[in-house]
Design a protein around this motif. Structure first.
Motif, PDB file in Angstrom:
ATOM      1  N   VAL A  62       0.891  -1.320  -0.070  1.00 41.47           N
ATOM      2  CA  VAL A  62      -0.064   0.149   0.130  1.00 41.47           C
ATOM      3  C   VAL A  62       0.850   1.385  -0.095  1.00 41.47           C
ATOM      4  O   VAL A  62       1.910   1.516   0.897  1.00 41.47           O
ATOM      5  N   VAL A  63       0.753   2.155  -0.794  1.00 40.90           N
ATOM      6  CA  VAL A  63       1.049   3.466  -0.986  1.00 40.90           C
ATOM      7  C   VAL A  63       0.337   4.809  -0.621  1.00 40.90           C
ATOM      8  O   VAL A  63      -0.552   4.797  -1.339  1.00 40.90           O
ATOM      9  N   ILE A  64       0.641   5.433   0.355  1.00 38.88           N
ATOM     10  CA  ILE A  64      -0.165   6.624   0.610  1.00 38.88           C
ATOM     11  C   ILE A  64       0.659   7.853   0.255  1.00 38.88           C
ATOM     12  O   ILE A  64       1.724   8.091   0.794  1.00 38.88           O
ATOM     13  N   ILE A  65       0.086   8.588  -0.639  1.00 40.90           N
ATOM     14  CA  ILE A  65       0.522   9.888  -0.912  1.00 40.90           C
ATOM     15  C   ILE A  65       0.128  11.194  -0.299  1.00 40.90           C
ATOM     16  O   ILE A  65      -1.238  11.359  -0.031  1.00 40.90           O
ATOM     17  N   ASN A  66       0.896  12.087   0.229  1.00 40.03           N
ATOM     18  CA  ASN A  66       0.498  13.206   0.578  1.00 40.03           C
ATOM     19  C   ASN A  66       0.021  13.328   1.846  1.00 40.03           C
ATOM     20  O   ASN A  66      -1.156  14.077   2.141  1.00 40.03           O
ATOM     21  N   SER A  67      -0.004  12.251   2.688  1.00 36.04           N
ATOM     22  CA  SER A  67      -0.721  12.176   4.037  1.00 36.04           C
ATOM     23  C   SER A  67       0.521  12.822   5.195  1.00 36.04           C
ATOM     24  O   SER A  67       1.170  13.113   4.998  1.00 36.04           O
ATOM     25  N   ILE A  68      -0.148  12.962   6.380  1.00 28.88           N
ATOM     26  CA  ILE A  68       0.589  13.103   7.258  1.00 28.88           C
ATOM     27  C   ILE A  68       0.499  11.908   8.502  1.00 28.88           C
ATOM     28  O   ILE A  68       0.739  11.929   9.565  1.00 28.88           O
ATOM     29  N   ALA A  69       0.393  10.661   7.724  1.00 32.08           N
ATOM     30  CA  ALA A  69       0.321   9.254   8.447  1.00 32.08           C
ATOM     31  C   ALA A  69       1.550   9.274   9.274  1.00 32.08           C
ATOM     32  O   ALA A  69       1.681   8.671  10.255  1.00 32.08           O
ATOM     33  N   PRO A  70       2.934   9.713   8.818  1.00 31.31           N
ATOM     34  CA  PRO A  70       4.182   9.527   9.601  1.00 31.31           C
ATOM     35  C   PRO A  70       3.977  10.004  11.142  1.00 31.31           C
ATOM     36  O   PRO A  70       4.346   9.516  12.033  1.00 31.31           O
ATOM     37  N   SER A  71       3.288  11.199  11.111  1.00 29.75           N
ATOM     38  CA  SER A  71       3.025  11.766  12.397  1.00 29.75           C
ATOM     39  C   SER A  71       1.903  11.290  13.037  1.00 29.75           C
ATOM     40  O   SER A  71       1.819  11.709  14.349  1.00 29.75           O
ATOM     41  N   MET A  72       0.935  10.514  12.638  1.00 35.32           N
ATOM     42  CA  MET A  72      -0.223  10.140  13.206  1.00 35.32           C
ATOM     43  C   MET A  72       0.197   8.674  14.031  1.00 35.32           C
ATOM     44  O   MET A  72      -0.487   8.005  14.678  1.00 35.32           O
ATOM     45  N   GLY A  73       1.346   7.995  13.357  1.00 43.16           N
ATOM     46  CA  GLY A  73       1.653   6.724  13.735  1.00 43.16           C
ATOM     47  C   GLY A  73       0.603   5.519  13.800  1.00 43.16           C
ATOM     48  O   GLY A  73       0.437   4.686  14.630  1.00 43.16           O
ATOM     49  N   VAL A  74      -0.043   5.447  12.715  1.00 42.46           N
ATOM     50  CA  VAL A  74      -1.353   4.736  12.491  1.00 42.46           C
ATOM     51  C   VAL A  74      -0.759   3.541  11.584  1.00 42.46           C
ATOM     52  O   VAL A  74      -1.547   2.383  11.516  1.00 42.46           O
ATOM     53  N   THR A  75       0.154   3.704  10.725  1.00 46.40           N
ATOM     54  CA  THR A  75       0.353   2.590   9.724  1.00 46.40           C
ATOM     55  C   THR A  75       0.883   1.295  10.303  1.00 46.40           C
ATOM     56  O   THR A  75       0.628   0.159   9.806  1.00 46.40           O
ATOM     57  N   GLU A  76       1.477   1.276  11.399  1.00 47.10           N
ATOM     58  CA  GLU A  76       1.960   0.054  12.219  1.00 47.10           C
ATOM     59  C   GLU A  76       0.711  -0.839  12.603  1.00 47.10           C
ATOM     60  O   GLU A  76       0.684  -1.860  12.187  1.00 47.10           O
ATOM     61  N   GLU A  77      -0.239  -0.176  13.156  1.00 45.51           N
ATOM     62  CA  GLU A  77      -1.503  -0.827  13.469  1.00 45.51           C
ATOM     63  C   GLU A  77      -2.115  -1.409  12.203  1.00 45.51           C
ATOM     64  O   GLU A  77      -2.576  -2.579  12.270  1.00 45.51           O
ATOM     65  N   TRP A  78      -2.176  -0.619  11.096  1.00 46.01           N
ATOM     66  CA  TRP A  78      -2.772  -1.002   9.779  1.00 46.01           C
ATOM     67  C   TRP A  78      -2.124  -2.253   9.315  1.00 46.01           C
ATOM     68  O   TRP A  78      -2.857  -3.334   8.795  1.00 46.01           O
ATOM     69  N   THR A  79      -1.015  -2.205   9.411  1.00 49.94           N
ATOM     70  CA  THR A  79       0.104  -3.192   8.737  1.00 49.94           C
ATOM     71  C   THR A  79      -0.253  -4.658   9.557  1.00 49.94           C
ATOM     72  O   THR A  79      -0.346  -5.770   9.060  1.00 49.94           O
ATOM     73  N   SER A  80      -0.290  -4.420  11.143  1.00 48.49           N
ATOM     74  CA  SER A  80      -0.607  -5.613  11.889  1.00 48.49           C
ATOM     75  C   SER A  80      -1.888  -6.223  11.461  1.00 48.49           C
ATOM     76  O   SER A  80      -2.048  -7.476  11.171  1.00 48.49           O
ATOM     77  N   ASP A  81      -3.030  -5.274  11.333  1.00 50.02           N
ATOM     78  CA  ASP A  81      -4.268  -5.829  11.250  1.00 50.02           C
ATOM     79  C   ASP A  81      -4.389  -6.463   9.674  1.00 50.02           C
ATOM     80  O   ASP A  81      -5.018  -7.585   9.631  1.00 50.02           O
ATOM     81  N   LEU A  82      -3.877  -5.940   8.752  1.00 47.38           N
ATOM     82  CA  LEU A  82      -3.754  -6.512   7.428  1.00 47.38           C
ATOM     83  C   LEU A  82      -3.107  -7.683   7.331  1.00 47.38           C
ATOM     84  O   LEU A  82      -3.493  -8.812   6.732  1.00 47.38           O
ATOM     85  N   SER A  83      -2.270  -7.763   8.220  1.00 48.71           N
ATOM     86  CA  SER A  83      -1.401  -9.048   8.073  1.00 48.71           C
ATOM     87  C   SER A  83      -2.001 -10.307   8.767  1.00 48.71           C
ATOM     88  O   SER A  83      -1.998 -11.334   8.193  1.00 48.71           O
ATOM     89  N   GLY A  84      -2.933  -9.985   9.585  1.00 55.99           N
ATOM     90  CA  GLY A  84      -3.860 -10.947  10.270  1.00 55.99           C
ATOM     91  C   GLY A  84      -5.153 -11.352   9.114  1.00 55.99           C
ATOM     92  O   GLY A  84      -5.849 -12.405   9.350  1.00 55.99           O
ATOM     93  N   MET A  85      -5.221 -10.616   7.963  1.00 61.85           N
ATOM     94  CA  MET A  85      -6.419 -10.566   7.372  1.00 61.85           C
ATOM     95  C   MET A  85      -6.197 -11.506   6.107  1.00 61.85           C
ATOM     96  O   MET A  85      -7.163 -11.967   5.277  1.00 61.85           O
ATOM     97  N   ILE A  86      -5.074 -11.331   5.714  1.00 67.26           N
ATOM     98  CA  ILE A  86      -4.246 -11.981   4.340  1.00 67.26           C
ATOM     99  C   ILE A  86      -3.441 -13.049   4.592  1.00 67.26           C
ATOM    100  O   ILE A  86      -2.550 -13.065   5.400  1.00 67.26           O
TER     101      ILE A  86
END
Length: 267
Positions: A62-86
């Motif tokens: 997944v590639v996310i463009i022009n977001s402030i996700a790095p400062s929100m700290g959410v992608t680690e949780e999303w990665t973990s969740d998706l890893s359990g779904m696939i």
């Protein structure tokens, strides 16, 4: 004129019989630049080898463009969740989310912009993106280059009906603006931006194609705040900028991409 080798030999002969400390000081004084360059080169080679040896193929990218996700700290949780779904072998594959790319913003320098453009070009050409999430301005620029899958080829009519109001359409009739001889000296991105287009309304287009899904406030993307830096006054083609999701045409992992869309559409 003495050659470099002859000069080096001459300088080296002066150190014969000198204490080891003086030899080391002499060596560092005259050759420290070469040593640093060689050390840097070795470090790069080791880094590349390590990356190749330890890298895994993607179960989902997944590639996310022009977001402030790095400062929100959410992608680690999303990665973990998706890893359990696939389903995948974690020894060989991984779920990867890249939230570092910034394009066409005032927050970055020209060099960073160029680097992001080159990285995106490489990722797309190598089929390394399964799901692209971007602000609607950047999303449309890629849509105009025919970069996304026509959602009618991966969703049933019933599924598309369920997404009514959330589908993002691009007008295939305007693709030629990028190739038209009359626009050869025109900034086509600025031209496209000047149009007033409601991408939720296919009836306003000559040749509408559903290529994306809006990730509004009721979705995981919208509610996370990673695009909260865009205000209501930030517009593209006459409408407020919003996050949109789409699948690049050459993704080899469509089922995983669809799982990603389902995950990000929920909260």
């Amino acid at each position: 004129m003495a050659t470099i080798w002859e000069e080096t030999k001459k300088q080296g002969s002066k150190m014969k019989g000198r204490p080891l400390k003086e030899k080391l000081e002499y060596f560092w004084e005259y050759y420290h630049a070469q040593v640093l360059i060689a050390a840097a080169a070795i470090a790069i080679i080791i880094s590349v080898i390590r990356a190749v040896v330890t890298s895994k193929d993607y179960a989902l990218s997944v590639v996310i463009i022009n977001s402030i996700a790095p400062s929100m700290g959410v992608t680690e949780e999303w990665t973990s969740d998706l890893s359990g779904m696939i389903e995948f072998d974690p020894k060989k594959y991984e779920v990867y989310i890249d939230d570092t790319l910034a394009l066409g913003t005032d927050r970055i320098t020209a060099n960073e912009e160029y680097a992001s453009q080159q990285k995106m070009a490489a990722l797309i050409s190598s089929a390394s993106i399964d799901l692209l999430i971007a602000d609607s301005g950047q999303f449309e620029r890629y849509a105009q280059n025919n970069s996304f899958i026509d959602l009618r080829t991966v969703y049933s009519d019933e599924e598309l009906d369920a997404l009514d109001g959330k589908l993002y359409y691009t007008d295939r009739d305007t693709f030629d603006d990028y190739e038209s001889d009359e626009n050869i000296n025109v900034d086509v991105n600025a031209l496209q931006a000047s149009y007033v287009v409601d991408h939720r309304d296919p009836s306003s287009m000559k040749d509408p194609v559903p290529v994306g899904i809006y990730a509004g406030p009721d979705t995981r993307i919208g509610s996370s705040g990673i695009y909260s830096h865009y205000a209501a006054t930030d517009v593209y083609q006459g409408h407020p900028i919003e996050p949109v999701m789409g699948m690049p045409v050459n993704t080899p992992r469509i089922p995983a991409a669809l799982t990603g869309i389902e995950y990000f559409l929920n909260r």
